[in-house]
Scaffold this motif. Structure first.
Motif, PDB file in Angstrom:
ATOM      1  N   LEU A  36       0.862  -1.232  -0.014  1.00  0.00           N
ATOM      2  CA  LEU A  36       0.086   0.017   0.036  1.00  0.00           C
ATOM      3  C   LEU A  36       0.976   1.264  -0.031  1.00  0.00           C
ATOM      4  CD1 LEU A  36      -2.849  -1.018   2.439  1.00  0.00           C
ATOM      5  CD2 LEU A  36      -2.741  -1.012   0.120  1.00  0.00           C
ATOM      6  N   LEU A  37       2.148   0.914  -0.188  1.00  0.00           N
ATOM      7  CA  LEU A  37       2.898   2.302  -0.101  1.00  0.00           C
ATOM      8  C   LEU A  37       2.562   3.183  -1.481  1.00  0.00           C
ATOM      9  CD1 LEU A  37       6.583   0.582   0.935  1.00  0.00           C
ATOM     10  CD2 LEU A  37       5.178   2.552   2.268  1.00  0.00           C
ATOM     11  N   PRO A  38       2.676   4.584  -1.325  1.00  0.00           N
ATOM     12  CA  PRO A  38       2.531   5.249  -2.456  1.00  0.00           C
ATOM     13  C   PRO A  38       3.867   5.366  -3.157  1.00  0.00           C
ATOM     14  CG  PRO A  38       3.005   6.764  -0.594  1.00  0.00           C
ATOM     15  CD  PRO A  38       2.661   5.410  -0.098  1.00  0.00           C
ATOM     16  N   VAL A  39       3.682   4.869  -4.470  1.00  0.00           N
ATOM     17  CA  VAL A  39       4.863   4.892  -5.454  1.00  0.00           C
ATOM     18  C   VAL A  39       4.536   5.738  -6.627  1.00  0.00           C
ATOM     19  CG1 VAL A  39       6.293   3.629  -6.856  1.00  0.00           C
ATOM     20  CG2 VAL A  39       5.588   2.516  -4.632  1.00  0.00           C
ATOM     21  N   GLY A  40       4.941   6.898  -6.802  1.00  0.00           N
ATOM     22  CA  GLY A  40       4.337   7.656  -7.757  1.00  0.00           C
ATOM     23  C   GLY A  40       2.981   8.412  -7.260  1.00  0.00           C
ATOM     24  N   HIS A  41       1.991   7.984  -8.086  1.00  0.00           N
ATOM     25  CA  HIS A  41       0.657   8.618  -8.277  1.00  0.00           C
ATOM     26  C   HIS A  41      -0.312   7.313  -7.692  1.00  0.00           C
ATOM     27  CE1 HIS A  41       2.265  12.478  -9.201  1.00  0.00           C
ATOM     28  NE2 HIS A  41       2.647  11.897 -10.295  1.00  0.00           N
ATOM     29  N   ARG A  42       0.265   6.189  -7.232  1.00  0.00           N
ATOM     30  CA  ARG A  42      -0.497   5.355  -7.117  1.00  0.00           C
ATOM     31  C   ARG A  42       0.025   4.344  -6.085  1.00  0.00           C
ATOM     32  NH1 ARG A  42      -1.129   3.764 -13.117  1.00  0.00           N
ATOM     33  NH2 ARG A  42      -3.207   4.320 -13.660  1.00  0.00           N
ATOM     34  N   ALA A  43      -0.749   3.675  -5.284  1.00  0.00           N
ATOM     35  CA  ALA A  43      -0.284   2.625  -4.224  1.00  0.00           C
ATOM     36  C   ALA A  43       0.302   1.570  -5.084  1.00  0.00           C
ATOM     37  CB  ALA A  43      -1.318   1.985  -3.316  1.00  0.00           C
ATOM     38  N   LEU A  44       1.465   1.035  -4.515  1.00  0.00           N
ATOM     39  CA  LEU A  44       2.465  -0.098  -5.139  1.00  0.00           C
ATOM     40  C   LEU A  44       1.608  -1.039  -5.843  1.00  0.00           C
ATOM     41  CD1 LEU A  44       5.672  -1.483  -3.758  1.00  0.00           C
ATOM     42  CD2 LEU A  44       4.114  -2.912  -5.042  1.00  0.00           C
ATOM     43  N   ILE A  45       0.562  -1.546  -5.022  1.00  0.00           N
ATOM     44  CA  ILE A  45      -0.330  -2.986  -5.271  1.00  0.00           C
ATOM     45  C   ILE A  45      -1.277  -2.340  -6.703  1.00  0.00           C
ATOM     46  CG2 ILE A  45      -1.903  -2.507  -3.692  1.00  0.00           C
ATOM     47  CD1 ILE A  45      -2.168  -5.664  -3.581  1.00  0.00           C
ATOM     48  N   SER A  46      -1.549  -0.919  -6.534  1.00  0.00           N
ATOM     49  CA  SER A  46      -2.444  -0.504  -7.752  1.00  0.00           C
ATOM     50  C   SER A  46      -1.902  -0.476  -9.127  1.00  0.00           C
ATOM     51  CB  SER A  46      -2.825   0.882  -7.182  1.00  0.00           C
ATOM     52  OG  SER A  46      -3.696   0.882  -6.084  1.00  0.00           O
ATOM     53  N   HIS A  47      -0.417  -0.200  -9.154  1.00  0.00           N
ATOM     54  CA  HIS A  47       0.257  -0.490 -10.330  1.00  0.00           C
ATOM     55  C   HIS A  47       0.089  -1.952 -10.974  1.00  0.00           C
ATOM     56  CE1 HIS A  47       2.737   3.140 -10.360  1.00  0.00           C
ATOM     57  NE2 HIS A  47       2.927   3.201  -9.050  1.00  0.00           N
ATOM     58  N   TRP A  48      -0.153  -2.639 -10.223  1.00  0.00           N
ATOM     59  CA  TRP A  48      -0.479  -4.176 -10.548  1.00  0.00           C
ATOM     60  C   TRP A  48      -1.837  -4.423 -11.101  1.00  0.00           C
ATOM     61  CZ3 TRP A  48       3.075  -7.399 -12.602  1.00  0.00           C
ATOM     62  CH2 TRP A  48       4.323  -7.370 -12.073  1.00  0.00           C
ATOM     63  N   VAL A  49      -2.600  -3.780 -10.354  1.00  0.00           N
ATOM     64  CA  VAL A  49      -4.010  -3.996 -10.679  1.00  0.00           C
ATOM     65  C   VAL A  49      -4.212  -3.114 -11.961  1.00  0.00           C
ATOM     66  CG1 VAL A  49      -6.479  -3.474  -9.862  1.00  0.00           C
ATOM     67  CG2 VAL A  49      -4.757  -4.344  -8.146  1.00  0.00           C
ATOM     68  N   HIS A  50      -3.697  -2.053 -12.284  1.00  0.00           N
ATOM     69  CA  HIS A  50      -3.905  -1.456 -13.547  1.00  0.00           C
ATOM     70  C   HIS A  50      -3.217  -2.139 -14.514  1.00  0.00           C
ATOM     71  CE1 HIS A  50      -4.231   2.033 -16.459  1.00  0.00           C
ATOM     72  NE2 HIS A  50      -3.038   1.614 -16.737  1.00  0.00           N
ATOM     73  N   ALA A  51      -1.975  -2.421 -14.498  1.00  0.00           N
ATOM     74  CA  ALA A  51      -1.514  -3.498 -15.383  1.00  0.00           C
ATOM     75  C   ALA A  51      -2.329  -4.619 -15.877  1.00  0.00           C
ATOM     76  CB  ALA A  51       0.060  -3.305 -15.192  1.00  0.00           C
ATOM     77  N   LEU A  52      -2.737  -5.202 -14.991  1.00  0.00           N
ATOM     78  CA  LEU A  52      -3.137  -6.595 -15.255  1.00  0.00           C
ATOM     79  C   LEU A  52      -4.604  -6.466 -15.796  1.00  0.00           C
ATOM     80  CD1 LEU A  52      -2.419  -8.357 -11.667  1.00  0.00           C
ATOM     81  CD2 LEU A  52      -1.877  -9.291 -13.966  1.00  0.00           C
ATOM     82  N   CYS A 228      12.830   4.657  -5.707  1.00  0.00           N
ATOM     83  CA  CYS A 228      11.827   4.279  -6.379  1.00  0.00           C
ATOM     84  C   CYS A 228      10.533   5.149  -6.638  1.00  0.00           C
ATOM     85  CB  CYS A 228      11.191   3.106  -5.763  1.00  0.00           C
ATOM     86  SG  CYS A 228       9.865   2.167  -6.568  1.00  0.00           S
ATOM     87  N   ASP A 229      10.104   5.939  -5.585  1.00  0.00           N
ATOM     88  CA  ASP A 229       9.058   6.939  -5.656  1.00  0.00           C
ATOM     89  C   ASP A 229       9.439   8.020  -6.759  1.00  0.00           C
ATOM     90  OD1 ASP A 229       6.369   8.045  -4.749  1.00  0.00           O
ATOM     91  OD2 ASP A 229       7.660   9.457  -3.640  1.00  0.00           O
ATOM     92  N   LEU A 230      10.612   8.524  -6.224  1.00  0.00           N
ATOM     93  CA  LEU A 230      11.004   9.737  -7.280  1.00  0.00           C
ATOM     94  C   LEU A 230      11.010   9.109  -8.886  1.00  0.00           C
ATOM     95  CD1 LEU A 230      12.065  12.666  -7.041  1.00  0.00           C
ATOM     96  CD2 LEU A 230      14.494  11.712  -7.163  1.00  0.00           C
ATOM     97  N   TYR A 231      11.418   8.134  -9.074  1.00  0.00           N
ATOM     98  CA  TYR A 231      11.444   7.604 -10.390  1.00  0.00           C
ATOM     99  C   TYR A 231      10.037   7.732 -11.076  1.00  0.00           C
ATOM    100  CZ  TYR A 231      12.201   4.837 -14.519  1.00  0.00           C
ATOM    101  OH  TYR A 231      12.152   4.216 -15.687  1.00  0.00           O
ATOM    102  N   PHE A 232       9.043   7.101 -10.196  1.00  0.00           N
ATOM    103  CA  PHE A 232       7.767   6.959 -10.809  1.00  0.00           C
ATOM    104  C   PHE A 232       6.983   8.228 -10.683  1.00  0.00           C
ATOM    105  CE2 PHE A 232       8.459   2.733 -10.182  1.00  0.00           C
ATOM    106  CZ  PHE A 232       7.476   1.911 -10.832  1.00  0.00           C
ATOM    107  N   ARG A 233       7.526   9.218  -9.968  1.00  0.00           N
ATOM    108  CA  ARG A 233       7.118  10.650 -10.212  1.00  0.00           C
ATOM    109  C   ARG A 233       7.380  11.414 -11.255  1.00  0.00           C
ATOM    110  NH1 ARG A 233       3.905  12.245  -5.784  1.00  0.00           N
ATOM    111  NH2 ARG A 233       3.962  10.788  -3.981  1.00  0.00           N
ATOM    112  N   GLU A 234       8.824  11.313 -11.775  1.00  0.00           N
ATOM    113  CA  GLU A 234       9.482  12.451 -12.561  1.00  0.00           C
ATOM    114  C   GLU A 234      10.066  11.676 -13.785  1.00  0.00           C
ATOM    115  OE1 GLU A 234      12.627  14.356 -10.438  1.00  0.00           O
ATOM    116  OE2 GLU A 234      10.757  15.156  -9.096  1.00  0.00           O
ATOM    117  N   LYS A 235      10.345  10.492 -13.831  1.00  0.00           N
ATOM    118  CA  LYS A 235      11.128   9.558 -14.786  1.00  0.00           C
ATOM    119  C   LYS A 235      10.180   8.508 -15.577  1.00  0.00           C
ATOM    120  CE  LYS A 235      15.399  10.139 -12.687  1.00  0.00           C
ATOM    121  NZ  LYS A 235      16.816   9.660 -12.301  1.00  0.00           N
ATOM    122  N   LEU A 236       9.206   8.047 -15.048  1.00  0.00           N
ATOM    123  CA  LEU A 236       8.441   6.934 -15.671  1.00  0.00           C
ATOM    124  C   LEU A 236       7.823   7.461 -16.933  1.00  0.00           C
ATOM    125  CD1 LEU A 236       7.428   4.136 -15.609  1.00  0.00           C
ATOM    126  CD2 LEU A 236       5.340   5.004 -14.381  1.00  0.00           C
TER     127      LEU A 236
END
Length: 244
Positions: A36-52, A228-236
């Motif tokens: 549930l950690l915020p990574v970029g603009h989504r919770a970590l697990i939400s990146h998986w749910v979105h991609a799946l 990791c969080d910075l990468y997803f906010r600024e580089k992804l």
């Protein structure tokens, strides 16, 4: 195909770092489970749910935790009467941008076409001094896994193929969860809890192959989380197509 996300990871090292941080900048992370950690603009697990969901690779997503990884996986199979292939995903894991669920699924079906018992793992090249942190896969010329060595010294293996928690299990292998847990019923929690222990056991019973990726994001402690969080906010480059 079904997806099972293992979401029991609490992040003890990260929580220790958060509590020790005197700036107060990361106080909002206190007590938050790793998925549930915020990574970029989504919770970590939400990146998986979105991609799946966006990839259409699976028709159901199950999130399980707290009983130990292999026991949780067995519970999901039994409780939801799963009789399909399963994509097992570590809920505290994210991969680099070259990772594609669509490509991994295609590779899985390629090895399935040769043998319906076949399963698939991911691997990425780690550094020499990192072998003692990971499960290391040794493979043959056809990329079939010969064995997994758990956190070996660099001198104990020539392989540098680290294996993250992402497995594609054939539906024909699901009954082996019961066999593994029965065999390990008197073993320590550590020996039967980690999903890598089941995979290491499976390798000697069914054909298991690898799909190479470039790497993963490690959110084990506070410095690695902030990176990791910075990468997803600024580089992804493209959040919507990430991992699809």
């Amino acid at each position: 195909m079904k997806a099972v996300i293992l979401a029991a990871g609490y992040g003890t090292r990260l929580q220790r770092d958060v509590e020790a941080d005197s700036s107060g900048q990361f106080a909002h992370l206190s007590g938050i489970a790793k998925p549930l950690l915020p990574v970029g603009h989504r919770a970590l697990i939400s990146h998986w749910v979105h991609a799946l969901t966006a990839s259409g690779c699976v028709d159901c997503i199950y999130v399980v935790g707290r009983l130990g990884a292999v026991t949780c996986l067995q519970l999901a199979v039994k409780h939801f009467n799963i009789e399909d292939h399963i994509m097992v995903i570590g809920g505290d894991t994210l991969f680099k941008e070259d990772f594609s669920l669509t490509q991994v699924q295609q590779r899985f079906y390629e090895v399935q076409a040769v043998d319906e018992d076949s399963c698939l793992l991911l691997s990425y090249q780690c550094k020499d001094d990192e072998t003692s942190k990971y499960g290391i896969l040794e493979v043959d010329s056809n990329l079939r896994v010969l064995c997994m060595k758990e956190k070996p010294h660099p001198s104990e293996t020539k392989s540098r193929r680290a294996c993250p928690c992402f497995y594609m299990l054939s539906k024909r292998c699901l009954s082996l969860l019961d066999a593994f847990l029965q065999e390990k019923k008197d073993a320590s929690i550590e020996e039967k809890d980690a999903p890598g222990n089941f995979v290491s056991w499976l390798i000697h019973r069914k054909p298991v192959y690898v799909h190479q990726i470039s790497g993963r994001f490690d959110v084990g402690n506070l410095p690695s989380y902030t990176e990791c969080d910075l990468y997803f906010r600024e580089k992804l480059q493209d959040v919507e197509s990430y991992m699809v």
